[in-house]
Write a protein that holds these residues in place. Structure first.
Motif, PDB file in Angstrom:
ATOM      1  N   TRP A   1      -2.325   8.370   1.133  1.00  0.00           N
ATOM      2  CA  TRP A   1      -2.669   8.281  -0.292  1.00  0.00           C
ATOM      3  C   TRP A   1      -3.776   7.258  -0.554  1.00  0.00           C
ATOM      4  O   TRP A   1      -4.785   7.586  -1.174  1.00  0.00           O
ATOM      5  N   ASN A   2      -3.588   6.012  -0.115  1.00  0.00           N
ATOM      6  CA  ASN A   2      -4.571   4.965  -0.426  1.00  0.00           C
ATOM      7  C   ASN A   2      -5.941   5.261   0.167  1.00  0.00           C
ATOM      8  O   ASN A   2      -6.969   4.993  -0.458  1.00  0.00           O
TER       9      ASN A   2
ATOM     10  N   PRO B   1       0.825  -1.209   0.000  1.00  0.00           N
ATOM     11  CA  PRO B   1       0.000   0.000   0.000  1.00  0.00           C
ATOM     12  C   PRO B   1       0.865   1.267   0.000  1.00  0.00           C
ATOM     13  O   PRO B   1       1.934   1.305   0.597  1.00  0.00           O
ATOM     14  N   VAL B   2       0.364   2.277  -0.676  1.00  0.00           N
ATOM     15  CA  VAL B   2       1.020   3.583  -0.692  1.00  0.00           C
ATOM     16  C   VAL B   2       0.478   4.368   0.497  1.00  0.00           C
ATOM     17  O   VAL B   2      -0.718   4.629   0.579  1.00  0.00           O
ATOM     18  N   THR B   3       1.364   4.734   1.427  1.00  0.00           N
ATOM     19  CA  THR B   3       0.911   5.395   2.644  1.00  0.00           C
ATOM     20  C   THR B   3       1.381   6.837   2.744  1.00  0.00           C
ATOM     21  O   THR B   3       1.152   7.486   3.757  1.00  0.00           O
ATOM     22  N   ILE B   4       2.041   7.357   1.716  1.00  0.00           N
ATOM     23  CA  ILE B   4       2.515   8.735   1.762  1.00  0.00           C
ATOM     24  C   ILE B   4       1.337   9.675   2.014  1.00  0.00           C
ATOM     25  O   ILE B   4       0.235   9.484   1.503  1.00  0.00           O
TER      26      ILE B   4
ATOM     27  N   THR C   1       7.519  15.431   1.658  1.00  0.00           N
ATOM     28  CA  THR C   1       8.108  14.549   2.662  1.00  0.00           C
ATOM     29  C   THR C   1       8.888  15.300   3.731  1.00  0.00           C
ATOM     30  O   THR C   1       9.313  14.696   4.704  1.00  0.00           O
TER      31      THR C   1
ATOM     32  N   CYS D   1      -0.964  12.900   1.743  1.00  0.00           N
ATOM     33  CA  CYS D   1      -1.258  13.782   0.615  1.00  0.00           C
ATOM     34  C   CYS D   1      -2.415  14.716   0.933  1.00  0.00           C
ATOM     35  O   CYS D   1      -3.184  14.495   1.864  1.00  0.00           O
TER      36      CYS D   1
ATOM     37  N   THR E   1       1.955  16.065  -2.558  1.00  0.00           N
ATOM     38  CA  THR E   1       2.646  15.357  -1.478  1.00  0.00           C
ATOM     39  C   THR E   1       3.931  16.099  -1.153  1.00  0.00           C
ATOM     40  O   THR E   1       4.488  16.804  -1.997  1.00  0.00           O
TER      41      THR E   1
END
Length: 107
Positions: free
Chosen positions: A54-55, A2-5, A87, A7, A85
């Motif tokens: 993100w997800n 899973p994309v967890t960044i 970081t 956003c 996004t």
């Protein structure tokens, strides 16, 4: 995986072929879904800002589409989505507004 960044997504759903120029019923329906979600959401005049992983954000946007298709009989939906996004730090929508407002005061 899973994309967890984290956003921020601005989304505007456009129901097509509803027989009316008004989309307030559809906007109300997805705003209710947004407010009931665990994600931070902000309604504005041209859409909704969603903040979170993100997800989860993308899943909520999918729920918007599914709800309008299933519960409101909308046959076609076009969405405009802008996602940002970063970081280096966590930033909420209000933080971005506050920075610009502060800079305006210094002009």
């Amino acid at each position: 995986m899973p994309v967890t960044i984290h956003c921020l997504a601005d989304v505007c759903l456009i129901p097509i072929g509803t027989g009316s120029a008004s989309v307030s019923d559809e906007v109300t329906a997805i705003t209710k879904l947004a407010q009931d979600s665990p994600l931070e959401t902000t309604l504005h005049s041209a859409g909704t800002t969603i903040e979170g992983p993100w997800n989860e954000v993308m899943d909520l946007i999918g729920q918007f589409h599914q709800h309008l298709h299933d519960k409101h009989g909308v046959v076609r939906i076009q969405s405009d989505i802008r996602v940002g996004t970063r970081t280096d730090k966590k930033q909420c929508p209000q933080d971005k507004i506050d920075v610009v407002q502060q800079k305006l005061k210094n002009l």
